[in-house]
Design an enzyme around this catalytic site. Sequence first.
Site, PDB file in Angstrom:
ATOM      1  N   CYS A  55      30.541 -27.955  42.357  1.00 59.21           N
ATOM      2  CA  CYS A  55      30.383 -29.423  42.411  1.00 59.21           C
ATOM      3  C   CYS A  55      29.112 -30.008  41.940  1.00 59.21           C
ATOM      4  O   CYS A  55      29.088 -30.849  41.239  1.00 59.21           O
ATOM      5  CB  CYS A  55      30.419 -29.806  43.931  1.00 59.21           C
ATOM      6  SG  CYS A  55      29.008 -28.806  44.660  1.00 59.21           S
ATOM      7  N   HIS A 114      26.383 -35.982  46.105  1.00 53.39           N
ATOM      8  CA  HIS A 114      25.485 -34.932  45.625  1.00 53.39           C
ATOM      9  C   HIS A 114      24.440 -35.787  44.704  1.00 53.39           C
ATOM     10  O   HIS A 114      25.078 -36.590  43.812  1.00 53.39           O
ATOM     11  CB  HIS A 114      25.790 -33.848  44.823  1.00 53.39           C
ATOM     12  CG  HIS A 114      26.419 -32.835  45.588  1.00 53.39           C
ATOM     13  ND1 HIS A 114      26.595 -32.978  47.165  1.00 53.39           N
ATOM     14  CD2 HIS A 114      26.916 -31.542  45.537  1.00 53.39           C
ATOM     15  CE1 HIS A 114      27.058 -31.895  47.600  1.00 53.39           C
ATOM     16  NE2 HIS A 114      27.666 -30.939  46.484  1.00 53.39           N
TER      17      HIS A 114
END
Length: 341
Positions: free
Chosen positions: A132, A244
Amino acid sequence: MGYRIVVAGATGNVGREVLAILADREFPIDEITVLASARSQGDEVDFGETGRKLKIQNIDNFDPAGWDMAIFAIGSDATKVHAPRFAAAGCIVIDNSSLYRMDPDVPLIVPEVNPDAIDGYTARNIIANPNCSTAQMVVALKPIHDAAKITRVVVATYQSVSGAGKAGMDELFEQSRNIFVGDSAEPKKFTKQIAFNVIPHIDSFLDDGSTKEEWKMVVETKKILDSKIKVTATCVRVPVFVGHSEALNVEMENELSAEDAQKILREAPGVMLVDKREDGGYVTPVECVGDYATFVSRVREDPTVENGLALWCVSDNLRKGAALNAVQIAELLGRRHLKKG
């Protein structure tokens, strides 16, 4: 005419996002089925906001013959068992686990960055989805690399607890609640308290002192973007539920001003530049949740090195970091190799 598609791991965070994105993007589907472990057999999951319910089948008993592609979100252990079985049956696997990412016979794909590499899927009938944190980073770096040839990247990540699955999200919620009422906040999923704290440790430690998450960012960036780029990473878990963030410092072979970098990023596929240089003129994790874009802010020149830039990068890790990228791979695969009609 559409595709016959399988979503494996449909009860997890990423699997549910895959279903939502397939519906939202109106992926051409003739037939869809959802799989999970035996304990979820017979349960139902939503097919996005279509109002349609899909009944879970046991992946152990599923025959993949005749299905076009399968998006896997079941972890490395289960993938090791089932991906070769699906691939051998002619069902192309798009895998979200780390199992095949560094396999030289398996393409590691971010469609905005290295779409041509997907042509190598025929070696194993498997395509890997990157980590990710890597996925959003290379989307932001690709246009800069094309313009000025990146030689070195220093990245510090601020990764949300959803990257550790439902257990990570539950732990942040429960610890936060317990702290407010004076109860214990002992860690279970994480190595230390995550509520109101940051943990500079994601995945297992390696012999050189780095973690496996940091290693993934290094080797995956080289495979996806350019093997000559030097990368060093520090990956940190932060008390954010989804999204994130990354602070990137980039050194380039050629000069590129912050202004020119902004112009390039503004036009780059998959990137949304939000860089107003004023209070609130940047994107934070809370604002990126549910969005498809990789957001870039705080673009500025680094005067401490020759040809250096610094920037801030934010993305929904359950989307671009996993589910969205997998669906984009499926779309790319369909356009290039599995054309219908």
